[in-house]
Scaffold this motif. Structure first.
Motif, PDB file in Angstrom:
ATOM      1  N   LEU A 155       0.047  -2.319  25.289  1.00  0.00           N
ATOM      2  CA  LEU A 155      -1.246  -2.171  25.636  1.00  0.00           C
ATOM      3  C   LEU A 155      -1.441  -1.473  26.729  1.00  0.00           C
ATOM      4  CD1 LEU A 155      -1.765  -6.028  25.368  1.00  0.00           C
ATOM      5  CD2 LEU A 155      -2.579  -4.391  23.545  1.00  0.00           C
ATOM      6  N   PRO A 156      -2.650  -0.868  26.951  1.00  0.00           N
ATOM      7  CA  PRO A 156      -3.178  -0.237  28.234  1.00  0.00           C
ATOM      8  C   PRO A 156      -3.417  -1.076  29.270  1.00  0.00           C
ATOM      9  CG  PRO A 156      -5.004   0.054  26.848  1.00  0.00           C
ATOM     10  CD  PRO A 156      -3.658  -0.696  26.068  1.00  0.00           C
ATOM     11  N   LEU A 157      -2.618  -0.987  30.432  1.00  0.00           N
ATOM     12  CA  LEU A 157      -2.624  -1.741  31.576  1.00  0.00           C
ATOM     13  C   LEU A 157      -3.410  -1.107  32.787  1.00  0.00           C
ATOM     14  CD1 LEU A 157       0.837  -3.608  31.395  1.00  0.00           C
ATOM     15  CD2 LEU A 157      -1.598  -4.185  30.513  1.00  0.00           C
ATOM     16  N   ALA A 163       2.795 -13.193  25.348  1.00  0.00           N
ATOM     17  CA  ALA A 163       2.580 -13.948  24.418  1.00  0.00           C
ATOM     18  C   ALA A 163       3.979 -14.197  23.313  1.00  0.00           C
ATOM     19  CB  ALA A 163       1.550 -13.496  23.171  1.00  0.00           C
ATOM     20  N   SER A 164       4.560 -13.430  23.511  1.00  0.00           N
ATOM     21  CA  SER A 164       6.034 -13.568  22.780  1.00  0.00           C
ATOM     22  C   SER A 164       6.946 -12.192  22.903  1.00  0.00           C
ATOM     23  CB  SER A 164       5.831 -13.698  21.212  1.00  0.00           C
ATOM     24  OG  SER A 164       5.393 -12.363  20.574  1.00  0.00           O
ATOM     25  N   TYR A 165       8.330 -12.480  22.566  1.00  0.00           N
ATOM     26  CA  TYR A 165       9.298 -11.273  22.613  1.00  0.00           C
ATOM     27  C   TYR A 165       9.790 -11.246  21.109  1.00  0.00           C
ATOM     28  CZ  TYR A 165       9.445 -12.329  27.334  1.00  0.00           C
ATOM     29  OH  TYR A 165       9.065 -12.441  28.871  1.00  0.00           O
ATOM     30  N   HIS A 166       9.810 -10.015  20.528  1.00  0.00           N
ATOM     31  CA  HIS A 166      10.390  -9.924  19.286  1.00  0.00           C
ATOM     32  C   HIS A 166      11.218  -8.570  19.268  1.00  0.00           C
ATOM     33  CE1 HIS A 166       6.629  -7.284  19.299  1.00  0.00           C
ATOM     34  NE2 HIS A 166       7.315  -6.485  18.302  1.00  0.00           N
ATOM     35  N   ALA A 167      12.001  -8.296  18.269  1.00  0.00           N
ATOM     36  CA  ALA A 167      12.519  -7.119  17.938  1.00  0.00           C
ATOM     37  C   ALA A 167      11.807  -6.175  17.136  1.00  0.00           C
ATOM     38  CB  ALA A 167      14.062  -7.555  16.992  1.00  0.00           C
ATOM     39  N   HIS A 168      11.726  -4.915  17.309  1.00  0.00           N
ATOM     40  CA  HIS A 168      10.993  -3.996  16.500  1.00  0.00           C
ATOM     41  C   HIS A 168      11.837  -3.452  15.566  1.00  0.00           C
ATOM     42  CE1 HIS A 168       7.779  -1.021  15.787  1.00  0.00           C
ATOM     43  NE2 HIS A 168       8.867  -0.263  15.582  1.00  0.00           N
ATOM     44  N   LEU A 185       5.543  -5.375  36.309  1.00  0.00           N
ATOM     45  CA  LEU A 185       6.389  -6.250  35.436  1.00  0.00           C
ATOM     46  C   LEU A 185       5.996  -6.129  33.942  1.00  0.00           C
ATOM     47  CD1 LEU A 185       7.786  -9.838  36.358  1.00  0.00           C
ATOM     48  CD2 LEU A 185       6.521  -9.577  34.305  1.00  0.00           C
ATOM     49  N   LEU A 186       4.790  -6.254  33.715  1.00  0.00           N
ATOM     50  CA  LEU A 186       4.285  -6.246  32.379  1.00  0.00           C
ATOM     51  C   LEU A 186       4.436  -4.994  31.701  1.00  0.00           C
ATOM     52  CD1 LEU A 186       0.959  -8.077  32.731  1.00  0.00           C
ATOM     53  CD2 LEU A 186       2.818  -8.849  31.515  1.00  0.00           C
ATOM     54  N   GLN A 187       4.377  -3.772  32.513  1.00  0.00           N
ATOM     55  CA  GLN A 187       4.801  -2.534  31.870  1.00  0.00           C
ATOM     56  C   GLN A 187       6.133  -2.317  31.700  1.00  0.00           C
ATOM     57  OE1 GLN A 187       2.980  -0.149  35.246  1.00  0.00           O
ATOM     58  NE2 GLN A 187       1.167   0.351  34.094  1.00  0.00           N
ATOM     59  N   ALA A 188       7.032  -2.884  32.500  1.00  0.00           N
ATOM     60  CA  ALA A 188       8.371  -2.727  32.283  1.00  0.00           C
ATOM     61  C   ALA A 188       8.862  -3.685  31.004  1.00  0.00           C
ATOM     62  CB  ALA A 188       9.214  -3.260  33.642  1.00  0.00           C
ATOM     63  N   LEU A 189       8.228  -4.755  30.979  1.00  0.00           N
ATOM     64  CA  LEU A 189       8.572  -5.632  29.784  1.00  0.00           C
ATOM     65  C   LEU A 189       7.950  -4.919  28.593  1.00  0.00           C
ATOM     66  CD1 LEU A 189       8.219  -9.337  31.152  1.00  0.00           C
ATOM     67  CD2 LEU A 189      10.458  -8.193  30.532  1.00  0.00           C
ATOM     68  N   GLN A 190       7.014  -4.525  28.402  1.00  0.00           N
ATOM     69  CA  GLN A 190       6.547  -3.601  27.340  1.00  0.00           C
ATOM     70  C   GLN A 190       7.372  -2.450  26.785  1.00  0.00           C
ATOM     71  OE1 GLN A 190       2.103  -3.569  26.402  1.00  0.00           O
ATOM     72  NE2 GLN A 190       2.212  -2.668  28.082  1.00  0.00           N
ATOM     73  N   SER A 191       7.984  -1.934  27.923  1.00  0.00           N
ATOM     74  CA  SER A 191       9.024  -0.757  27.347  1.00  0.00           C
ATOM     75  C   SER A 191      10.175  -1.351  27.115  1.00  0.00           C
ATOM     76  CB  SER A 191       9.315   0.121  28.757  1.00  0.00           C
ATOM     77  OG  SER A 191       8.108   0.705  29.089  1.00  0.00           O
ATOM     78  N   PHE A 236      17.296  -9.656  36.926  1.00  0.00           N
ATOM     79  CA  PHE A 236      17.869  -8.652  37.756  1.00  0.00           C
ATOM     80  C   PHE A 236      17.400  -7.095  37.530  1.00  0.00           C
ATOM     81  CE2 PHE A 236      21.344  -5.827  39.255  1.00  0.00           C
ATOM     82  CZ  PHE A 236      21.444  -6.176  40.441  1.00  0.00           C
ATOM     83  N   GLU A 237      17.372  -6.763  36.319  1.00  0.00           N
ATOM     84  CA  GLU A 237      17.091  -5.476  36.087  1.00  0.00           C
ATOM     85  C   GLU A 237      15.697  -5.083  36.281  1.00  0.00           C
ATOM     86  OE1 GLU A 237      20.021  -4.370  32.256  1.00  0.00           O
ATOM     87  OE2 GLU A 237      18.585  -5.687  32.023  1.00  0.00           O
ATOM     88  N   LEU A 238      14.838  -6.405  35.820  1.00  0.00           N
ATOM     89  CA  LEU A 238      13.278  -6.371  36.252  1.00  0.00           C
ATOM     90  C   LEU A 238      12.954  -6.172  37.474  1.00  0.00           C
ATOM     91  CD1 LEU A 238      10.901  -6.477  34.554  1.00  0.00           C
ATOM     92  CD2 LEU A 238      10.867  -8.868  34.554  1.00  0.00           C
TER      93      LEU A 238
END
Length: 180
Positions: free
Chosen positions: A148-150, A48-53, A8-14, A21-23
């Motif tokens: 981050l490396p997981l 910690a947060s969500y943001h636009a790059h 889940l964390l890897q997918a959200l980092q991408s 549903f997609e997750l």
């Protein structure tokens, strides 16, 4: 944290914009399970947060500079004054207290060299907490990531021992025909 949380964390980092549903499709769980896990990771502070790059070049911020700063004196009060300065500057993207020759390493994103000159000469150098400033302008970025490396969170699979075989399974007790 289990393998589903790590996925889940890897997918959200991408892609932090993935719906539950997609997750769920990526992680291999139901969307309600993903929603609960995501909420738990947010509540725990792991997410910690969500943001636009944003693209700095598209916004006219063509210069990235790393600035090494040495303080005039090493005291808690001086460090606090310098920290307040850093917090007040929107151009400062990252700031790290260091061991070694320099006391701080500051990453600055700025429009051009004239703006950099003003920042260094009119803000950093006259500040009473600063003794020395050394800057390095970035020529080319070889890698930039917020990921981050997981890998250390993924359990290493060990080979399972084979079940013990009885004497019949090992072929004992059966006679093999002799060759003539």
């Amino acid at each position: 944290m289990d393998q589903f949380d790590v996925k889940l964390l890897q997918a959200l980092q991408s892609n932090g914009r993935l719906s539950n549903f997609e997750l769920a499709d990526v992680v291999g769980l139901s969307s309600s399970q993903c929603s609960r896990r995501r909420a738990a990771l947010e509540d725990a502070g792991t997410i910690a947060s969500y943001h636009a790059h944003l693209d700095r070049g598209a916004l006219g911020l063509g210069i990235v500079v790393f600035v090494q700063v040495t303080l005039a004196t090493h005291s808690p009060d001086n460090s606090r004054r310098f920290s307040k300065l850093i917090e007040s500057l929107e151009e400062v993207q990252e700031a790290y207290a260091l061991t070694g020759e320099a006391d701080y390493l500051i990453k600055i994103t700025i429009t051009d060299l004239k703006a950099l000159s003003r920042l260094l000469n009119d803000v950093f150098l006259p500040h009473d907490s600063v003794a020395h400033v050394r800057s390095s302008i970035v020529l080319d970025c070889l890698k930039q990531t917020a990921r981050l490396p997981l890998g250390h969170l993924i359990p290493v699979e060990t080979s399972k021992p084979r079940p013990a075989m009885n004497s019949r399974a090992r072929g004992e007790g059966r006679r093999r025909p002799r060759k003539a």
